[in-house]
Scaffold this motif. Sequence first.
Motif, short mmCIF file in Angstrom:
data_model
loop_
_atom_site.label_atom_id
_atom_site.label_comp_id
_atom_site.label_asym_id
_atom_site.label_seq_id
_atom_site.Cartn_x
_atom_site.Cartn_y
_atom_site.Cartn_z
N THR A 27 0.84 -1.20 0.00
CA THR A 27 0.00 0.00 0.00
C THR A 27 0.87 1.25 0.00
OG1 THR A 27 -0.10 0.27 2.41
CG2 THR A 27 -1.73 -1.22 1.40
N ALA A 28 0.25 2.38 -0.41
CA ALA A 28 0.95 3.66 -0.39
C ALA A 28 1.29 4.05 1.05
CB ALA A 28 0.09 4.74 -1.05
N THR A 29 0.41 3.69 2.00
CA THR A 29 0.67 4.00 3.41
C THR A 29 1.91 3.27 3.90
OG1 THR A 29 -1.68 4.35 3.87
CG2 THR A 29 -0.26 3.86 5.75
N THR A 30 2.02 2.00 3.56
CA THR A 30 3.20 1.23 3.96
C THR A 30 4.46 1.82 3.34
OG1 THR A 30 1.87 -0.78 4.14
CG2 THR A 30 4.25 -1.06 3.99
N THR A 31 4.37 2.19 2.07
CA THR A 31 5.52 2.79 1.38
C THR A 31 5.95 4.08 2.07
OG1 THR A 31 4.93 1.84 -0.76
CG2 THR A 31 6.31 3.81 -0.78
N ARG A 32 4.99 4.92 2.41
CA ARG A 32 5.31 6.19 3.08
C ARG A 32 6.01 5.94 4.41
NH1 ARG A 32 0.65 7.89 3.33
NH2 ARG A 32 0.12 7.61 5.52
N ARG A 33 5.53 4.95 5.15
CA ARG A 33 6.13 4.68 6.45
C ARG A 33 7.50 4.01 6.34
NH1 ARG A 33 0.41 3.18 9.49
NH2 ARG A 33 -0.21 5.36 9.78
N LEU A 34 7.68 3.21 5.30
CA LEU A 34 9.01 2.65 5.05
C LEU A 34 10.00 3.78 4.77
CD1 LEU A 34 8.21 -0.45 2.81
CD2 LEU A 34 9.22 -0.52 5.09
N CYS A 35 9.55 4.76 3.99
CA CYS A 35 10.42 5.91 3.71
C CYS A 35 10.73 6.68 4.99
CB CYS A 35 9.76 6.83 2.68
SG CYS A 35 9.63 6.12 1.02
N GLN A 36 9.74 6.82 5.86
CA GLN A 36 9.96 7.51 7.13
C GLN A 36 10.96 6.76 8.01
OE1 GLN A 36 5.96 7.77 8.65
NE2 GLN A 36 5.45 9.59 7.44
N MET A 37 11.03 5.42 7.81
CA MET A 37 11.97 4.61 8.57
C MET A 37 13.35 4.57 7.93
SD MET A 37 9.62 1.34 9.70
CE MET A 37 8.36 1.47 10.99
N GLY A 38 13.50 5.25 6.81
CA GLY A 38 14.83 5.36 6.22
C GLY A 38 15.07 4.61 4.93
N VAL A 39 14.03 3.94 4.37
CA VAL A 39 14.21 3.23 3.11
C VAL A 39 14.05 4.21 1.95
CG1 VAL A 39 13.37 1.36 1.64
CG2 VAL A 39 13.28 1.12 4.13
N PRO A 40 15.01 4.29 1.03
CA PRO A 40 14.88 5.19 -0.12
C PRO A 40 13.68 4.79 -0.99
CG PRO A 40 17.14 4.41 0.11
CD PRO A 40 16.31 3.59 1.05
#
Length: 214
Positions: free
Chosen positions: A163-176
């Motif tokens: 999901t887009a939500t998961t992607t956004r939170r992965l980015c917040q955790m430091g994943v490019p």
Amino acid sequence: MTKNVSKILIAVGDVAAGHSVPAAAIKQAIQTLHPERYKIEVVDFFQYRDPFPFKGGSAASVRITSTNPFLKQLNAAFWHLSNSRLIHPFERLFIQKRCGRHYYELLRGKAPDLLITVHPYLSEILGQWRDLLNFQHAAVVLELGTPMRSSASNSFDLAISPTATTTRRLCQMGVPESKIKTGLFPFHPRFCSSRSRNAVSYTHLRAHETEADL
């Protein structure tokens, strides 16, 4: 991911919570698109060494907590605690100490060109040997909202986010963001009620099919 691939290992940690279904869908989709081209194997690493103190403990805990509302809430509270920035390093250290040697020997013996992990613990633990054992690593993230910190370990070449939500939170955790593809393999069957998982997998892989992707 650019390395030539002939041998694919799909590593799953089956805890009776849906992890094995995406693994099977990925395997069938690749075999449908490229019959006879890749040697693909699905291995349940938890069958070799369960992160819990006894074999089958992870699956047993899921079954037990899912049948009792109080235990379900308690399990959810434990999940959030273990997923916190403070506690997660200790959880990772425990799993590394308990499972690391077993997982390394199993992974080295399989010698894949491409590793696809379908559990956050495996993504983090197996991914650390990406350069040492010379394989490419794609991590399938299953959480629809807040991902486990193990999913954001950044020890992969590509993360597949549902999901887009998961992607956004992965980015917040430091994943490019450049290392994430969004919109594949939903966690719960109701999210693909009108189409089978295999059909969803096939469509997505066809849309993004390049030599670099595989």
